[in-house]
Design a protein around this motif. Structure first.
Motif, PDB file in Angstrom:
ATOM      1  N   ARG A 243       0.804  -1.011  -0.033  1.00 42.04           N
ATOM      2  CA  ARG A 243      -0.287   0.054  -0.034  1.00 42.04           C
ATOM      3  C   ARG A 243       0.975   1.680  -0.520  1.00 42.04           C
ATOM      4  N   SER A 244       1.907   1.451  -0.813  1.00 40.06           N
ATOM      5  CA  SER A 244       2.177   2.147  -0.590  1.00 40.06           C
ATOM      6  C   SER A 244       3.230   3.422   0.314  1.00 40.06           C
ATOM      7  N   LEU A 245       3.019   2.578   1.425  1.00 37.79           N
ATOM      8  CA  LEU A 245       3.976   2.387   3.082  1.00 37.79           C
ATOM      9  C   LEU A 245       5.211   2.722   2.789  1.00 37.79           C
ATOM     10  N   PRO A 246       5.838   3.910   3.282  1.00 38.06           N
ATOM     11  CA  PRO A 246       6.859   3.582   3.822  1.00 38.06           C
ATOM     12  C   PRO A 246       7.564   3.085   4.999  1.00 38.06           C
TER      13      PRO A 246
ATOM     14  N   GLY B  46      -1.739   9.299  16.706  1.00 39.70           N
ATOM     15  CA  GLY B  46      -2.999   9.139  17.144  1.00 39.70           C
ATOM     16  C   GLY B  46      -3.171  10.819  16.767  1.00 39.70           C
ATOM     17  N   ALA B  47      -2.522  12.334  16.959  1.00 36.16           N
ATOM     18  CA  ALA B  47      -2.484  13.409  16.944  1.00 36.16           C
ATOM     19  C   ALA B  47      -3.226  14.030  15.526  1.00 36.16           C
ATOM     20  N   TRP B  48      -1.716  12.848  14.287  1.00 38.51           N
ATOM     21  CA  TRP B  48      -1.300  13.332  13.318  1.00 38.51           C
ATOM     22  C   TRP B  48      -2.648  12.430  12.571  1.00 38.51           C
ATOM     23  N   ARG B  49      -2.828  12.022  12.305  1.00 38.71           N
ATOM     24  CA  ARG B  49      -4.027  10.948  11.881  1.00 38.71           C
ATOM     25  C   ARG B  49      -5.553  11.934  12.260  1.00 38.71           C
ATOM     26  N   SER B  50      -5.657  12.337  13.476  1.00 46.28           N
ATOM     27  CA  SER B  50      -6.967  12.883  13.373  1.00 46.28           C
ATOM     28  C   SER B  50      -6.637  14.033  12.544  1.00 46.28           C
TER      29      SER B  50
ATOM     30  N   GLU C  35       1.994  22.548   5.018  1.00 41.01           N
ATOM     31  CA  GLU C  35       2.425  20.901   3.760  1.00 41.01           C
ATOM     32  C   GLU C  35       3.465  21.323   2.554  1.00 41.01           C
ATOM     33  N   PRO C  36       3.436  19.761   1.915  1.00 41.61           N
ATOM     34  CA  PRO C  36       3.072  18.576   2.121  1.00 41.61           C
ATOM     35  C   PRO C  36       3.109  17.853   3.167  1.00 41.61           C
ATOM     36  N   ASP C  37       2.283  17.735   3.911  1.00 42.56           N
ATOM     37  CA  ASP C  37       2.142  17.597   5.633  1.00 42.56           C
ATOM     38  C   ASP C  37       2.745  15.647   5.256  1.00 42.56           C
ATOM     39  N   CYS C  38       3.441  15.165   4.924  1.00 40.02           N
ATOM     40  CA  CYS C  38       4.169  13.168   4.614  1.00 40.02           C
ATOM     41  C   CYS C  38       3.843  12.658   6.034  1.00 40.02           C
ATOM     42  N   MET C  39       3.986  13.176   7.405  1.00 41.90           N
ATOM     43  CA  MET C  39       4.162  12.109   8.186  1.00 41.90           C
ATOM     44  C   MET C  39       1.796  12.244   8.977  1.00 41.90           C
ATOM     45  N   ALA C  40       1.100  13.554   7.751  1.00 39.23           N
ATOM     46  CA  ALA C  40      -0.062  13.106   8.183  1.00 39.23           C
ATOM     47  C   ALA C  40      -0.720  11.575   6.930  1.00 39.23           C
ATOM     48  N   GLN C  41       0.278  12.057   5.894  1.00 41.74           N
ATOM     49  CA  GLN C  41      -0.215  11.139   5.186  1.00 41.74           C
ATOM     50  C   GLN C  41       0.458   9.617   5.245  1.00 41.74           C
TER      51      GLN C  41
ATOM     52  N   ARG D 227      -2.160   8.687   8.634  1.00 40.23           N
ATOM     53  CA  ARG D 227      -3.827   7.963   8.090  1.00 40.23           C
ATOM     54  C   ARG D 227      -3.169   6.497   7.250  1.00 40.23           C
ATOM     55  N   SER D 228      -2.219   6.782   6.846  1.00 43.39           N
ATOM     56  CA  SER D 228      -2.635   5.677   5.895  1.00 43.39           C
ATOM     57  C   SER D 228      -2.402   3.830   7.309  1.00 43.39           C
ATOM     58  N   LEU D 229      -2.000   3.662   8.431  1.00 45.98           N
ATOM     59  CA  LEU D 229      -1.401   3.476   9.483  1.00 45.98           C
ATOM     60  C   LEU D 229      -2.561   2.955  10.718  1.00 45.98           C
ATOM     61  N   ALA D 230      -3.273   1.552  10.506  1.00 52.58           N
ATOM     62  CA  ALA D 230      -4.703   1.303  11.121  1.00 52.58           C
ATOM     63  C   ALA D 230      -4.056   1.630  13.039  1.00 52.58           C
ATOM     64  N   PRO D 231      -4.652   2.264  13.495  1.00 51.93           N
ATOM     65  CA  PRO D 231      -4.954   2.066  15.292  1.00 51.93           C
ATOM     66  C   PRO D 231      -4.322   1.351  15.962  1.00 51.93           C
ATOM     67  N   GLU D 232      -4.237  -0.067  15.505  1.00 50.96           N
ATOM     68  CA  GLU D 232      -3.449  -1.131  15.939  1.00 50.96           C
ATOM     69  C   GLU D 232      -2.014  -1.261  15.682  1.00 50.96           C
ATOM     70  N   GLU D 233      -1.772  -0.731  13.873  1.00 53.54           N
ATOM     71  CA  GLU D 233      -0.422  -0.807  13.807  1.00 53.54           C
ATOM     72  C   GLU D 233       0.541   0.704  14.690  1.00 53.54           C
ATOM     73  N   ILE D 234      -0.391   1.701  14.261  1.00 54.78           N
ATOM     74  CA  ILE D 234       0.071   2.817  15.222  1.00 54.78           C
ATOM     75  C   ILE D 234       1.006   1.859  16.776  1.00 54.78           C
TER      76      ILE D 234
END
Lengths: 255, 425
Positions: free
Chosen positions: A146-149, A182-186, A193-199, A202-209
């Motif tokens: 899923r192109s997650l670095p 979590g704060a980045w995700r929400s 911008e572009p806010d790479c960490m937000a990206q 947001r592609s991490l599931a809570p349990e992955e965090i």
């Protein structure tokens, strides 16, 4: 006016931490007394920071006030700007920085970046080995499907960061890492911008965090860890905060 | 039946007269056009200076946002007012003329005829001279246009009604002209113009009635700022913020740099220095000092603290211990402070002012003085909101307010909690 912003989050947090605070010796709780006589140094001028972030910015006692010492200067400067300009939200930080200009924030950032303070040993791992294993896989390899670095692609193979803008990931408490991702995700925490960490968040599931935080928090920081200096290396996704610092909208003069 | 219709007629007539009166009292003043200035660049530069002197930035710019593009939410007891975009974009002041701008400042009326809310301080700006209004407009029109649609105000009924605003204006607002006092020097009159009109100091430094109106731009007797709950001290009273006993250079230094050897601005006044007064010329700051130092009552009172109470004794021991542990390292065991770094608390009138709002806010939030050319690397105080309880803060401040010659009343934990909570909506 910016000074009159809500204290409520601070209060809520303060309540939940009462037990922790009581358990700690008074001397360990910020802000502490200086024994030394007055000297006009930058350390003296930033006692407002070390009150909560610990002596020499070695981190507060409870996981909510992260370490400042030895982090890359550009990263610290960006965070100071983000709090001042309310891309990051914590009322006490927003209020403290609201009327400080870029030049002074750079000086404060450079001071904390220059400190080489030993890290405490990591807390005993609280999560299962299985969860930490999953965390390590995400940190080192990401998820190409899923192109997650991988974290290490930007934060360095040693995870000690890269000069001058990318912070290290070690030596941070699990609660803090969870809270920030979590704060980045929400959208509560933002960067330029572009806010790479937000990206990424947001592609991490809570349990992955949870898995990533658990593994990172259990790692030992190498002695005299410094951010790597390969600033020119390319990054997997574009990041706004990595451009040379430009005058913010209001300019050094206006703020 | 005839009596009933007679009464009805009387009510209709009285209502019609009332409406006519309100409309009559909302009539615009004339335009008083000024001659077009010869040098456009110089006018824009003067306009920028005046816009700064008028503290427009503070409300019309969001934190981190484009200057003067609006959007900042101003909380009032009547609801939230959103400051509009002043840049020359279609979402801002594009298409406005200098006449429109003057009508807004002088008459409190938008280009489309709507009445404006007095959170925009037109009760002060109404006394601007037209040439200054034109220069401010020229500067704002010279900015890069920023596309940022205005946000609707969120005021409670009936304050969201134009009719209610018309009645408010009929009661509390009339367009006015600045009148120089011929008995005073040009410098003093310039100071009066800056303090009363452009600087709109009384927007904070006066008490507002239940309708949110001040007693007028000349009232600087101090008041609690609504919602923010910082206390803007009286500029008449030497025990508060009167400067009749201050050397002129200290008044100038405080407005220009944010600090003197023994004081620094905090809270809303720090914003005023950071966004406005630090940009003013020495001549203008001296004029303001001249005016402020001759305000009625200024210099007439001994700066001695207010009432003594006995409640202090009980808090004394705990407060003294907290002071030694938390405060003495910077402010000194005898409250002597460190000149140029940490304000002394002994003899510091901010310690003894009632209500003690500012003292409590400063302990809760800490703060840096603003960065200015004269103080580019300010010292800071850490926030104690997360480490001291309401009881702790009440005890330590009650101790300070009863020490080193201070005789101010004790502070209760309930008060601390109110100021802690006041800002947390």
């Amino acid at each position: 006016m910016a000074i009159g912003r809500p204290l409520s989050s601070a209060r809520r947090r303060a309540r939940t931490r009462v037990a922790t605070l009581l358990a700690l010796a008074a001397a360990a709780i910020a802000p502490t007394v200086r024994a030394a006589p007055f000297e006009d140094t930058i350390a003296q001028r930033v006692l407002a920071c070390t009150g909560c972030h610990g002596e020499q910015g070695r981190a507060g006692p409870d996981g909510y006030y992260p370490r400042l010492a030895g982090k890359p200067a550009g990263y610290l400067f960006n965070q100071l700007r983000n709090f001042r300009d309310e891309r990051r939200h914590y009322e006490l930080m927003n209020g403290l920085l609201a009327l400080l200009d870029d030049a002074y924030l750079r000086e404060i950032a450079a001071y904390f970046a220059s400190l080489d303070v030993p890290y405490p040993p990591p807390a005993a791992p609280a999560a299962s080995a299985e969860l930490r294993e999953r965390g390590e896989a995400l940190v080192r390899r990401g998820d190409p499907a899923r192109s997650l670095p991988a974290c290490t692609q930007c934060h360095g193979d040693a995870m000690t960061g890269r000069e001058p803008f990318i912070p290290g990931l070690l030596g941070l408490p699990r609660d803090y890492l969870n809270a920030q991702l979590g704060a980045w995700r929400s959208g509560q925490r933002r960067a330029i911008e572009p806010d790479c960490m937000a990206q990424v968040a947001r592609s991490l599931a809570p349990e992955e965090i949870g898995a990533v935080s658990a593994w990172l928090a259990a790692q030992t920081v190498p002695a005299h860890a410094r951010a790597a200096s390969d600033a020119g290396a390319s990054l997997p996704i574009p990041c706004g905060g990595l451009a040379p610092p430009i005058a913010n909208a209001a300019g050094g003069a206006g703020r | 039946m005839r009596r009933f219709s007679g009464a009805l007629l009387a009510i209709v007539v009285v209502a019609a007269l009332g409406v006519a009166l309100v409309i009559g009292l909302n009539r615009d003043d004339d335009l008083e056009r000024a001659a077009a200035p010869a040098d456009a660049a110089a006018t824009i530069a003067r306009g920028e200076y005046l816009v700064r002197a008028g503290s427009c930035f503070g409300c019309h710019t969001e934190p981190g946002g484009a200057p003067y593009a609006g959007g900042r939410a101003i909380e009032t007891p009547f609801g939230v007012v959103h400051a509009p975009n002043l840049t020359p974009d279609v979402t801002g002041l594009s298409g406005w003329t200098s006449d429109d701008f003057w009508r807004a400042l002088h008459n409190g009326r938008a280009r489309d005829g709507r009445l404006l809310y007095p959170a925009f301080p037109y009760p002060n700006y109404t006394r601007l001279i037209r040439a200054d209004s034109d220069a401010m407009f020229a500067y704002l029109q010279s900015l890069a246009p920023v596309a940022k649609p205005n946000r609707a105000h969120a005021l409670r009924f009936p304050f969201d009604q134009q009719a209610a605003l018309a009645v408010w204006r009929a009661l509390f607002f009339r367009p006015a002209r600045f009148a120089s006092d011929p008995a005073r020097s040009p410098q003093w009159n310039r100071g009066a113009y800056l303090v009363e009109t452009l600087g709109h100091c009384n927007a904070c430094h006066s008490r507002r009635n239940v309708f949110g109106a001040t007693a007028g731009p000349l009232d600087l007797a101090g008041g609690l700022i609504p919602i923010q709950n910082w206390y803007a001290p009286s500029l008449y009273d030497d025990r508060e913020a009167g400067v009749g006993r201050w050397p002129e250079r200290d008044v100038v230094a405080l407005l220009q740099t944010g600090v003197t050897a023994t004081a620094s601005v905090q809270g809303p006044m720090a914003e005023v220095v950071a966004r406005s007064t630090r940009y003013l010329s020495l001549d203008d700051l001296t004029a303001m000092a001249d005016y402020l130092r001759t305000l009625p009552g200024s210099g007439e009172r001994e700066p001695a603290p207010a009432r003594a109470t006995t409640a202090v004794a009980t808090a004394g021991e705990r407060g003294a211990k907290l002071y030694t542990d938390r405060c003495a390292a910077c402010h000194g065991e005898r409250g002597e402070g460190v000149s140029g770094a940490y304000p002394p608390l002994a003899g510091n009138r901010a310690v003894a002012i009632s209500p003690p709002a500012n003292l409590v806010h400063i302990v809760l939030r800490g703060g840096f003085a603003p960065t200015t050319a004269g103080n580019p690397r300010p010292f800071g105080m850490p926030p104690f909101a997360t480490v001291l309880s309401d009881q702790d803060i009440a005890d330590v401040l009650s101790y300070v307010r009863a020490s080193w010659g201070h005789r101010a009343r004790a502070i209760t934990p309930l008060e601390v909690s109110r100021y802690r909570g006041a800002a947390s909506r």
